[in-house]
Every structure is written in C-alpha cells, then in structure tokens.
Design an enzyme around this catalytic site. Structure first.
Site, PDB file in Angstrom:
ATOM      1  CD  GLU A  48      47.235  69.866-115.642  1.00  0.00           C
ATOM      2  OE1 GLU A  48      46.667  68.561-115.548  1.00  0.00           O
ATOM      3  OE2 GLU A  48      46.909  70.672-114.863  1.00  0.00           O
ATOM      4  CE  LYS A 122      45.638  65.952-112.248  1.00  0.00           C
ATOM      5  NZ  LYS A 122      45.208  67.203-113.110  1.00  0.00           N
ATOM      6  CB  CYS A 159      47.277  69.949-111.827  1.00  0.00           C
ATOM      7  SG  CYS A 159      46.309  71.371-111.610  1.00  0.00           S
TER       8      CYS A 159
END
Length: 295
Positions: A48, A122, A159
């Site tokens: 990431e 995200k 994540c």
C-alpha cells in the site's frame, strides 16, 4: 489478437522498506516485480502507498501534495503500466489519488498488456493513533470491484478493508477467484507490547477458507519517522491457499518475493462442490445491511 486465458496461475507478492523518495521506491518495486515475474508470477502485488513513507502517522496538510490525478501523466502509474506490459504480468498499483476536490486511497488495476482496467477506492478508512487516514481520504465510492484478466478474476481490497469479511464475500460473489490486499500495518502508538500480526493473518486466512480462494497480502517493513512520530511495520507478507493454509510467507524484516501457483479449474470445481455459495441464505442476512443488527 487476445492472448488465451491461463489456468495455472502464479501469484507473486513483494515486500520492502520505503524511503520518502518516490523514485527510489519505484525502482525497488520494479526490481522486485521483475524478480517475481522471473520466478513465473503472472500477478504481482505491491504494498500500500509504496511511493513514500506512510504519512498517515500524523495529520499535516503538507501531505496532500503527495496526491495526483490517476491519468496518463502520473509518473508512477506510467512506469508500472510499462513494466506490466513488458513482463506480461498483472499489477494492482496502490496510489494516493486526487480527483477534483476529493482524495482517495486507491488501487489501479493494470493488466498484462499495460492497460488500466479500472480503479478501486478504499472503502473502510481507519482513524486511530498512527493510522489517521480519515484526515486524508474520502470514503471510497466505487464499491467492491473485481476485474477479469487472463489470469483469472481478481478482487482487491486495501489494508483496513482486509478486516471485514463482508468485503471479501462481496468480491467473491462478484466472481473473484483471487483476493489481494496491499497493506501498511505494524506497531501501535502507545501500545509497545501489542502485536496484531497473527490476528491480521488469521483474519485474512479466514476469508480464503470461507470463500475457497487464495488471499494474498503485501505489507511494508522497516521503521519510519513522520513528523514527531515513529512506527515499525512488521512485514510478514503472505499467500494463503483456498483452504486458508499458508503456502508462502515472508519474515518480519528484509525484502521478500513470494510466489505460489494455483489451478483455477480445480478451485472452481471445489467451490461448486463444497456448497458454500449454493447454501447461502441471503434473505436471512438483512442485519448485515444495518449498523446495529436491527431487522
């Protein structure tokens, strides 16, 4: 002429320490992607926000300058597209995206011909000491996405997304065959004795077993100082097979290149025969669409 699909697919995962020099990090990522491809990888996952330090340790407006539009002028994306085309590999590229007045933590899916297939933003944005992402990132508005490629249909979370079984299942239901998670996780500010590494792995291995498909995570390593703060990332990047078993694992420190090969046809047959998707009862899961579990 379009190249034929591949049945036996090799996933590659790389991990490395990031400096705050984007050119250095891009060179390291490129070198390790080349190594993974040299070992037969068809899809290579990089960690990431690998262009620089994990700046979300602090809240500081200066870091918004790191964001760029995801267009043809993006220098990192351009290099990764060229690399994907040269090596014939698929690369999900994690970038800090600026779109007009909005900012996103995004992944651009690049196929083996260097084409951009689309963007995932995200969905779950953390907000805690050392991981203060809500200051920087708008909540993603793409929904959970999957992309058909020569090497199977790939779903990508980022994540904090990896802690949510709903995200993994949504991608599986959309046709994913592989679930990939670029990651930046490590020490917790003010909790020097706390280590989430095994919990982190176990959670994602559960996604693999529950959906009968491989799950891979690429994490960074090293200690980074941002502002007056310091954080150490615990590496431990891994690939889990479709039953959740670890099939490739990196150490907490040191660069790593992992690979593992999977038979798509066999996994498809196993998913059908096992009945996990056949026996689902979506009409009973209404509580999942609420915050408090109410009907």
């Amino acid at each position: 002429m379009t190249a034929p699909e591949v049945n036996d697919v090799t996933l590659g995962v790389v991990q490395f320490a990031c400096s705050d020099n984007a050119g250095e990090n891009l060179a390291t990522a490129s070198r390790l992607v080349r190594e993974a491809a040299g070992r037969g990888a068809n899809v290579v996952l990089v960690q990431e926000l690998f262009e620089g330090l994990y700046f979300c340790q602090e809240q500081a407006a200066v870091h918004f300058a790191r964001a760029r539009p995801l267009d043809d002028a993006h220098p990192t994306l351009g290099v990764m597209r060229a690399l994907a085309a040269e090596l014939g590999v698929v690369i999900p590229v994690s970038l800090f995206e600026r779109r007009n007045q909005a900012y996103y933590n995004s992944v651009v899916m690049v196929d083996d011909e260097g084409r951009t297939l689309g963007v995932y933003r995200k969905s779950h944005i953390p907000d805690g000491p050392g991981y203060e992402e809500k200051f920087y990132f708008n909540p993603g508005d793409t929904g959970f996405r999957v992309w058909p490629t020569r090497f199977g249909t790939i779903g990508v979370g980022i994540c904090w997304d990896q802690w949510f079984p709903e995200a993994a299942r949504a991608m599986a239901l959309a046709g994913a065959e592989f679930l990939l998670y670029p990651t930046a996780i490590g020490s917790e500010r003010g909790r020097p004795d706390f280590d989430s590494m095994e919990h982190w792995r176990i959670t994602m291995r559960g996604h693999a077993g529950a959906n009968l498909m491989p799950v891979a995570a690429a994490n960074r390593i090293g200690t980074e100082q941002v502002g007056g703060y310091e954080q150490t990332y615990y590496g431990s990047s891994f690939i889990a097979g479709p039953t959740g078993a670890l099939v490739a694992s990196a150490e907490r420190t040191g660069e790593a290149v992992l690979t593992a090969t999977f038979d798509r046809a066999q996994m498809r047959a196993d998913r059908a025969a096992w009945g996990l998707f056949r026996d689902r009862r979506p009409e009973l899961y209404g509580a999942l669409a609420t915050a408090d579990g109410g009907a």
